[in-house]
Design an enzyme around this catalytic site. Structure first.
Site: not given
Length: 308
Positions: A178, A182
């Site tokens: 993640y 991002k």
């Protein structure tokens, strides 16, 4: 309805719940016409329950119903925006329904959190796919449309708002995939802002913090809404910034990343050169180490990794 987005056509991905839903409702309240995208998957991206795309019970359909009940205009889109076909149909839905596209809000995502030593390659690939590829493909298809409009003598006042995260800026324990996705979205935002400016497209990113099903574990100690007073973790607090960035009022603002939480907005300044030393010649390993230690003594300490 009237407002700062009156007449604009806005696409929001992952808009069936949480932040995406709040963004869609906020845009509609400011006069925008919406394409509400959501696959309706579980938190980990798995197959949804008995609801099927196109039925009144899907998350996207429910948000469309909310917007229409309030007097707004919206249609649902149930395609997978991390596929070329799904991303293309997202843009086509806006053009076929409303005849134009003005703003793209990339928001869709899910979580498969693991510590690095337990992180499967399939989970890594899935998270990178939905977050990073799920930003790139809609962005590319929307940008191609706006480039064509510019070449046809109809330059747009187009806006893209991407969804990054503090995890992508600082890192987050247990969220390697993640965080990497991002961070990639931040870099994608900067590149897109530079490349697409000639076509009248502004590209910015937000790093939001709010109460959604994706943050239940990360914000476990701050999840409950207060009985009275300002609910700082409500996703609706983030949406005003997104709406403004998606409107013509944000003219001139591009290539920026903003943190948004509660009533706080922060301009993130990213990587900038810090202390430096140039010998003008090659160093030995020992000399390189000496120089690094001297520079670190003069440098600002890095922010703490989330969860460390």
């Amino acid at each position: 309805m009237s407002g700062i987005c009156e007449g604009r056509v806005v696409v929001v991905t992952g808009a069936g719940r949480g932040l995406g839903r709040a963004h869609a409702l906020a845009f509609a309240a400011e006069g925008a016409r919406l394409v509400v995208n959501d696959l309706g998957v579980r938190l980990d991206g798995g197959t949804p329950g008995p609801e099927s795309p196109g039925t009144p019970g899907t998350p996207a359909a429910r948000v469309v119903a909310e917007i229409r009940a309030a007097g707004g205009t919206a249609v649902a889109h149930h395609g997978d925006i991390a596929t070329p076909e799904g991303a293309a149909s997202l843009v086509t839905t806006a053009l076929d329904t409303y005849g134009r596209l003005d703003t793209l809000v990339n928001n869709a995502g899910f979580l498969r959190d693991r510590m690095l030593v337990n992180l499967d390659e399939d989970d890594w690939d899935a998270v990178l796919r939905v977050h990073l590829k799920g930003h790139f493909l809609p962005l590319r298809h929307a940008a191609a449309h706006w480039r064509a409009e510019t070449k046809a003598g109809r330059p747009p006042a187009a806006r893209i708002v991407n969804t990054a995260s503090g995890a992508g800026l600082l890192g987050s324990v247990g969220q390697a995939g993640y965080s990497a996705a991002k961070a990639g979205i931040v870099a994608l935002t900067l590149v897109a802002a530079a490349e697409l400016a000639r076509y009248g497209v502004q590209v910015n990113a937000i790093a939001p913090a709010a109460r959604t099903r994706m943050t239940e574990r990360a914000f476990a100690t701050a999840m409950a809404a207060p009985a009275t007073g300002f609910d700082a973790m409500a996703p609706e607090n983030v949406s005003p910034l997104v709406v403004w960035l998606g409107s013509v009022a944000s003219d001139g603002v591009t290539g920026r990343v903003f943190e948004a939480e509660g009533g706080r907005i922060t301009v993130m300044e990213g990587w900038r050169p810090g202390p430096t030393a140039d010998k003008g010649a090659r160093r030995s390993p020992a000399e390189a180490g000496e120089t690094v230690l001297e520079l670190l003594a003069r440098a600002e300490p890095p922010g703490a990794v989330y969860g460390a």
